[in-house]
Design an enzyme around this catalytic site. Structure first.
Site, PDB file in Angstrom:
ATOM      1  N   LYS A  22      44.342  25.378  32.306  1.00 60.03           N
ATOM      2  CA  LYS A  22      42.910  25.564  32.624  1.00 60.03           C
ATOM      3  C   LYS A  22      42.346  26.738  31.824  1.00 60.03           C
ATOM      4  CE  LYS A  22      41.811  27.986  36.421  1.00 60.03           C
ATOM      5  NZ  LYS A  22      40.931  29.161  36.219  1.00 60.03           N
ATOM      6  N   ASN A  23      43.079  27.850  31.806  1.00 59.00           N
ATOM      7  CA  ASN A  23      42.541  29.068  31.210  1.00 59.00           C
ATOM      8  C   ASN A  23      42.612  29.093  29.690  1.00 59.00           C
ATOM      9  OD1 ASN A  23      41.893  29.847  33.733  1.00 59.00           O
ATOM     10  ND2 ASN A  23      43.539  31.355  33.948  1.00 59.00           N
ATOM     11  N   CYS A 116      33.209  37.809  42.500  1.00 59.95           N
ATOM     12  CA  CYS A 116      33.827  36.659  43.164  1.00 59.95           C
ATOM     13  C   CYS A 116      34.769  37.225  44.221  1.00 59.95           C
ATOM     14  CB  CYS A 116      34.551  35.770  42.155  1.00 59.95           C
ATOM     15  SG  CYS A 116      36.145  36.409  41.674  1.00 59.95           S
ATOM     16  N   ARG A 121      34.401  42.031  39.005  1.00 59.47           N
ATOM     17  CA  ARG A 121      34.559  41.338  37.702  1.00 59.47           C
ATOM     18  C   ARG A 121      33.343  41.522  36.793  1.00 59.47           C
ATOM     19  NH1 ARG A 121      37.472  35.720  38.668  1.00 59.47           N
ATOM     20  NH2 ARG A 121      38.126  36.055  36.518  1.00 59.47           N
ATOM     21  N   ASP A 305      47.953  36.050  38.174  1.00 61.74           N
ATOM     22  CA  ASP A 305      47.690  34.703  38.687  1.00 61.74           C
ATOM     23  C   ASP A 305      48.901  34.086  39.374  1.00 61.74           C
ATOM     24  OD1 ASP A 305      45.439  33.669  35.989  1.00 61.74           O
ATOM     25  OD2 ASP A 305      45.194  34.992  37.711  1.00 61.74           O
ATOM     26  N   ARG A 397      39.931  23.494  41.786  1.00 65.58           N
ATOM     27  CA  ARG A 397      39.372  24.136  40.581  1.00 65.58           C
ATOM     28  C   ARG A 397      40.449  24.273  39.517  1.00 65.58           C
ATOM     29  NH1 ARG A 397      35.759  29.314  41.634  1.00 65.58           N
ATOM     30  NH2 ARG A 397      35.853  29.082  39.396  1.00 65.58           N
TER      31      ARG A 397
HETATM   32  C1  EPZ Z   1      41.056  35.623  33.053  1.00 63.16           C
HETATM   33  O1  EPZ Z   1      39.938  36.137  33.769  1.00 63.16           O
HETATM   34  C2  EPZ Z   1      41.534  34.417  33.854  1.00 63.16           C
HETATM   35  N1  EPZ Z   1      40.473  33.419  33.927  1.00 63.16           N
HETATM   36  C3  EPZ Z   1      41.930  34.857  35.271  1.00 63.16           C
HETATM   37  O2  EPZ Z   1      42.467  33.715  35.946  1.00 63.16           O
HETATM   38  C4  EPZ Z   1      43.037  35.908  35.151  1.00 63.16           C
HETATM   39  O3  EPZ Z   1      43.374  36.363  36.453  1.00 63.16           O
HETATM   40  C5  EPZ Z   1      42.541  37.083  34.294  1.00 63.16           C
HETATM   41  O4  EPZ Z   1      42.117  36.591  32.997  1.00 63.16           O
HETATM   42  C6  EPZ Z   1      43.616  38.128  34.073  1.00 63.16           C
HETATM   43  O5  EPZ Z   1      44.717  37.549  33.471  1.00 63.16           O
HETATM   44  C7  EPZ Z   1      40.251  32.624  32.852  1.00 63.16           C
HETATM   45  O6  EPZ Z   1      40.902  32.736  31.838  1.00 63.16           O
HETATM   46  C8  EPZ Z   1      39.153  31.614  32.997  1.00 63.16           C
HETATM   47  P1  EPZ Z   1      39.917  39.923  32.517  1.00 63.16           P
HETATM   48  P2  EPZ Z   1      39.010  37.273  33.071  1.00 63.16           P
HETATM   49  O7  EPZ Z   1      38.653  40.064  31.747  1.00 63.16           O
HETATM   50  O8  EPZ Z   1      38.934  37.042  31.614  1.00 63.16           O
HETATM   51  C9  EPZ Z   1      38.077  43.874  34.337  1.00 63.16           C
HETATM   52  C10 EPZ Z   1      42.688  32.166  37.684  1.00 63.16           C
HETATM   53  O9  EPZ Z   1      43.151  32.291  38.828  1.00 63.16           O
HETATM   54  N2  EPZ Z   1      36.973  43.667  33.397  1.00 63.16           N
HETATM   55  O10 EPZ Z   1      41.221  39.978  31.795  1.00 63.16           O
HETATM   56  O11 EPZ Z   1      37.748  37.350  33.844  1.00 63.16           O
HETATM   57  C11 EPZ Z   1      38.137  42.822  35.423  1.00 63.16           C
HETATM   58  O12 EPZ Z   1      37.274  43.158  36.496  1.00 63.16           O
HETATM   59  C12 EPZ Z   1      41.774  33.222  37.121  1.00 63.16           C
HETATM   60  O13 EPZ Z   1      42.936  31.203  36.908  1.00 63.16           O
HETATM   61  C13 EPZ Z   1      35.989  44.646  33.258  1.00 63.16           C
HETATM   62  O14 EPZ Z   1      36.044  45.677  33.907  1.00 63.16           O
HETATM   63  O15 EPZ Z   1      39.876  38.577  33.368  1.00 63.16           O
HETATM   64  C14 EPZ Z   1      39.592  42.867  35.824  1.00 63.16           C
HETATM   65  O16 EPZ Z   1      39.783  43.929  36.736  1.00 63.16           O
HETATM   66  C15 EPZ Z   1      41.459  34.318  38.130  1.00 63.16           C
HETATM   67  N3  EPZ Z   1      34.970  44.433  32.393  1.00 63.16           N
HETATM   68  C16 EPZ Z   1      40.321  43.173  34.515  1.00 63.16           C
HETATM   69  O17 EPZ Z   1      39.321  43.711  33.640  1.00 63.16           O
HETATM   70  C17 EPZ Z   1      34.872  43.294  31.634  1.00 63.16           C
HETATM   71  O18 EPZ Z   1      33.918  43.161  30.841  1.00 63.16           O
HETATM   72  C18 EPZ Z   1      40.920  41.965  33.831  1.00 63.16           C
HETATM   73  O19 EPZ Z   1      39.893  41.003  33.702  1.00 63.16           O
HETATM   74  C19 EPZ Z   1      35.881  42.303  31.787  1.00 63.16           C
HETATM   75  C20 EPZ Z   1      36.923  42.515  32.659  1.00 63.16           C
END
Ligand code: EPZ
Length: 418
Positions: A22-23, A116, A121, A305, A397
């Site tokens: 998915k990701n 969420c 996020r 995850d 999802r």
């Molecule tokens: C991706 O989310 C995945 N989703 C998530 O999977 C996964 O948990 C996550 O990466 C971490 O591996 C998809 O790929 C669609 P991040 P993403 O940006 O890209 C903070 C699932 O269950 N952050 O790596 O949104 C954020 O709040 C989902 O399949 C900022 O502060 O994750 C988090 O604490 C859930 N500012 C950390 O970084 C930003 O601009 C990591 O988030 C972006 C992120």
């Protein structure tokens, strides 16, 4: 709303096919905006989230057709530039159209996704990337308005923290920028590598993907491509834990075991038998697992995850284990639900202490987010009696026919249409 009834106590034995990730599929689909030619994604997972992305891209002008396990996508006429709140609020990965729209159209209007269940996020790092490449960003009425009147210029971008999505948006916007972009502190997840490999097949010039420093040399245009979506390491890990939990013997049709090394190491430490074959992984549970501590962190460390699923395993461990969640600030919502089933867990901030118990009792429980809900299904597989997991739209999802795959190995799960 649908729910799942799970009668616990069966061991799992058999073979489980693993679908496309998915990701990986979600950002890969956005690449259709970067070319006028056809993009074909083989092994495309047909999930609620990928269907939402399909709807969003259709609104932006991308026509798509799903046949023979592949999604064929092509721009059909004018490209829109707005991703509205009613779509983005349902699927936060919609923010991934920001980069491609800016790269292709020179402007974009994308709703802020909002928080969420698992955390606030923010998308500040996505915005930082666009500004570093010369875009003017304004935030208005809950939307990100991005414009690059004079085109985008390559730059050196340093990420103060690892972000999968911001790294993906950076890749998708830099490939058509003028000159070279260096991403320092980039995410190294396999889904990033998969995205880069598809972009290279489309004519992009990228190196260093899979490391924390990625170099992109901008090109004038990209062609179409045919790309096989990388298999889903989180789905595979979820089923590996299901086999470990139920004491069964399960073979996963999965050929990227190196993507699951962090989990495999922990399963072996817990006394689970894991063997790697040609294009497969076989997991055999051996009674109660040993307690094992985990700390979630960016790839290649233990994936956030799989945290909820691993906790469901540690609930039964013969001793006490610690789980530290360092990626999201609110990713323990499965804990109160597991405790309703008899788990002994205490949480303080981002740390959970799990005192293993010999059995859980089935109960009605509530799904709250994608991975929390699957951890409840896993617990239900081994609980005494029946567990009813409500609000399983969260599950749909990210898991393709979950109950069918588990029932094919001996589980007793019934979907109750609601
Ligand atoms: C991706 O989310 C995945 N989703 C998530 O999977 C996964 O948990 C996550 O990466 C971490 O591996 C998809 O790929 C669609 P991040 P993403 O940006 O890209 C903070 C699932 O269950 N952050 O790596 O949104 C954020 O709040 C989902 O399949 C900022 O502060 O994750 C988090 O604490 C859930 N500012 C950390 O970084 C930003 O601009 C990591 O988030 C972006 C992120």
């Amino acid at each position: 709303m649908d729910k799942l009834n799970i009668v616990g106590g069966n061991t799992l034995n058999g073979v489980i096919p693993i679908s496309g990730a998915k990701n990986a599929a979600l950002p890969l689909m956005c690449l259709a905006l970067l070319t006028d030619e056809t993009l074909v994604l083989e092994g495309w997972p047909d999930l609620a989230d990928t269907q939402s992305m399909r709807d969003l891209l259709q609104n932006l002008g991308v026509k798509s057709q799903h046949s023979n396990d592949a999604l064929h996508m092509r721009i059909d006429g004018a490209i829109g530039i707005e991703a509205s709140y009613d779509i983005v609020r349902k699927m936060r990965a919609s923010i991934l159209v920001l980069g491609p729209l800016l790269a292709r159209m020179g402007k974009a209007k994308v709703s802020l996704p909002g928080g969420c269940a698992i955390g606030t996020r923010p998308v500040d790092l996505h915005i930082m990337v666009m500004e570093k490449l010369g875009a003017i960003i304004t935030l208005e009425d809950g939307y990100v308005l991005a414009e690059a009147k004079h085109g985008l210029i390559g730059n050196h971008i340093y990420f103060p923290m690892v972000s999968v999505g911001a790294t993906e948006n950076a890749l998708m916007v830099a490939v058509l920028a003028q000159g070279q972009t260096v991403l320092e502190g980039a995410a190294q997840e396999p889904e990033i590598t998969d995205l880069a490999e598809c972009l290279i097949a489309m004519g992009a010039k990228i190196s260093g993907h899979g490391t924390n420093t990625i170099i992109i040399d901008g090109v004038d245009q990209l062609t179409g491509a045919k790309h096989k979506v990388v298999p889903d390491r989180i789905e595979a890990g979820t089923f590996a834990i299901a086999a470990a939990l139920t004491g069964g013997h399960v073979t996963l049709q999965y050929d990227r075991p190196e993507h699951l090394a962090a989990l495999t190491d922990k399963l072996i430490e817990a006394g689970i038998d894991v063997s790697i074959g040609d294009n497969s992984m076989t997991i055999s549970g051996q009674g109660r697992p040993q307690p094992v501590d985990i700390t979630t962190a960016p790839y290649p460390d233990f994936p956030t995850d799989l945290q909820a699923q691993f906790m469901a395993l540690m609930v039964f461990a013969d001793g006490t284990s610690n789980i530290d969640e360092t990626i999201f600030e609110n990713r323990f919502m499965h804990v109160p639900e597991l405790m309703r089933m008899g788990a002994d867990i205490s949480v303080a901030g981002g740390s959970a202490i799990i005192h293993g118990v010999e059995r859980l009792i089935g109960a009605p429980v509530m799904a709250t987010d994608l991975r929390a809900s699957v951890s409840l299904v896993l617990a239900g597989l081994v609980a005494q009696g029946t567990t009813t997991v409500q609000r399983i739209y969260h599950l749909d999802r990210g898991y393709y026919r979950l109950e069918e795959k588990l029932n094919a190995c001996g589980a007793d799960i019934t979907r109750i249409k609601g």
